[in-house]
Motif scaffolding. Structure first.
Motif, PDB file in Angstrom:
ATOM      1  N   ALA A 158      52.467  43.558  39.133  1.00 30.29           N
ATOM      2  CA  ALA A 158      51.756  44.783  39.441  1.00 30.29           C
ATOM      3  C   ALA A 158      52.672  45.979  39.641  1.00 30.29           C
ATOM      4  O   ALA A 158      52.207  47.079  39.805  1.00 30.29           O
ATOM      5  N   SER A 159      53.962  45.764  39.637  1.00 29.01           N
ATOM      6  CA  SER A 159      54.858  46.888  39.880  1.00 29.01           C
ATOM      7  C   SER A 159      55.751  47.125  38.669  1.00 29.01           C
ATOM      8  O   SER A 159      55.973  46.249  37.847  1.00 29.01           O
TER       9      SER A 159
ATOM     10  N   VAL B 297      51.090  45.930  30.878  1.00 28.06           N
ATOM     11  CA  VAL B 297      49.737  45.551  30.471  1.00 28.06           C
ATOM     12  C   VAL B 297      48.797  45.627  31.663  1.00 28.06           C
ATOM     13  O   VAL B 297      47.696  46.167  31.569  1.00 28.06           O
ATOM     14  N   ALA B 298      49.219  45.118  32.809  1.00 23.89           N
ATOM     15  CA  ALA B 298      48.382  45.160  34.005  1.00 23.89           C
ATOM     16  C   ALA B 298      48.075  46.595  34.402  1.00 23.89           C
ATOM     17  O   ALA B 298      46.936  46.943  34.713  1.00 23.89           O
ATOM     18  N   ALA B 299      49.083  47.463  34.372  1.00 26.06           N
ATOM     19  CA  ALA B 299      48.898  48.849  34.793  1.00 26.06           C
ATOM     20  C   ALA B 299      47.989  49.624  33.847  1.00 26.06           C
ATOM     21  O   ALA B 299      47.285  50.536  34.273  1.00 26.06           O
ATOM     22  N   LEU B 300      47.977  49.276  32.561  1.00 28.55           N
ATOM     23  CA  LEU B 300      47.162  49.993  31.578  1.00 28.55           C
ATOM     24  C   LEU B 300      45.803  49.346  31.362  1.00 28.55           C
ATOM     25  O   LEU B 300      45.059  49.759  30.481  1.00 28.55           O
TER      26      LEU B 300
ATOM     27  N   ARG C 278      43.929  38.000  39.722  1.00 29.96           N
ATOM     28  CA  ARG C 278      43.252  39.127  39.091  1.00 29.96           C
ATOM     29  C   ARG C 278      43.877  40.437  39.573  1.00 29.96           C
ATOM     30  O   ARG C 278      44.181  40.591  40.758  1.00 29.96           O
ATOM     31  N   TYR C 279      44.040  41.356  38.616  1.00 31.61           N
ATOM     32  CA  TYR C 279      44.575  42.683  38.886  1.00 31.61           C
ATOM     33  C   TYR C 279      43.551  43.714  38.422  1.00 31.61           C
ATOM     34  O   TYR C 279      42.852  43.497  37.434  1.00 31.61           O
TER      35      TYR C 279
ATOM     36  N   LEU D 162      41.499  46.943  28.382  1.00 34.45           N
ATOM     37  CA  LEU D 162      42.259  48.185  28.447  1.00 34.45           C
ATOM     38  C   LEU D 162      41.444  49.264  29.146  1.00 34.45           C
ATOM     39  O   LEU D 162      40.229  49.340  28.983  1.00 34.45           O
ATOM     40  N   ASP D 163      42.120  50.089  29.904  1.00 33.27           N
ATOM     41  CA  ASP D 163      41.479  51.189  30.607  1.00 33.27           C
ATOM     42  C   ASP D 163      41.020  52.216  29.576  1.00 33.27           C
ATOM     43  O   ASP D 163      41.832  52.785  28.849  1.00 33.27           O
ATOM     44  N   GLU D 164      39.711  52.463  29.492  1.00 30.43           N
ATOM     45  CA  GLU D 164      39.159  53.374  28.487  1.00 30.43           C
ATOM     46  C   GLU D 164      39.596  54.813  28.699  1.00 30.43           C
ATOM     47  O   GLU D 164      39.536  55.623  27.778  1.00 30.43           O
TER      48      GLU D 164
END
Length: 112
Positions: free
Chosen positions: A2-3, A29-32, A50-51, A77-79
């Protein structure tokens, strides 16, 4: 996960992987991703976490052991990122040739 992995961000000498891209790590990938579930299966057990937008929202939780080993990542993915170019089947096939032990399965579950 996560970092930001400082070893590989904004570092010109970042390790280059066989596909020619610099190593960035799963933290990207987690951040996006709007959400991401990362599952690890080992001989001695299996766990998932889960993230949401790069932040863990669950602890590492045991999951049912099924006799397999490996890592499985599901994500959306974050839309808000706008248009994102997804890898083509050819891109994934090339990865499979570079890393013969790598098994890649892509299931597109987008709707609409």
């Amino acid at each position: 996960m996560a970092s930001k992995d400082l070893r590989f961000f904004d570092f010109p000498e970042a390790e280059v992987l066989p596909d020619g891209h610099a190593r960035r790590g799963m933290s990207v990938v987690a951040a996006l991703s709007e959400w991401l579930v990362h599952t690890n299966r080992r001989l001695n057990g299996a766990w998932a976490q889960r993230y949401e937008r790069g932040i863990p929202v669950t602890d590492l939780e045991p999951v049912e052991v099924d006799g397999t080993t490996g890592t499985l990542v599901h994500f959306k993915l974050d839309e808000s990122l706008g248009s994102v170019t997804l890898p083509t089947a050819g891109d994934l096939a090339r990865l499979g040739m570079i890393w013969p032990a790598l098994e890649i399965e892509v299931v597109d579950r987008r709707t609409g």
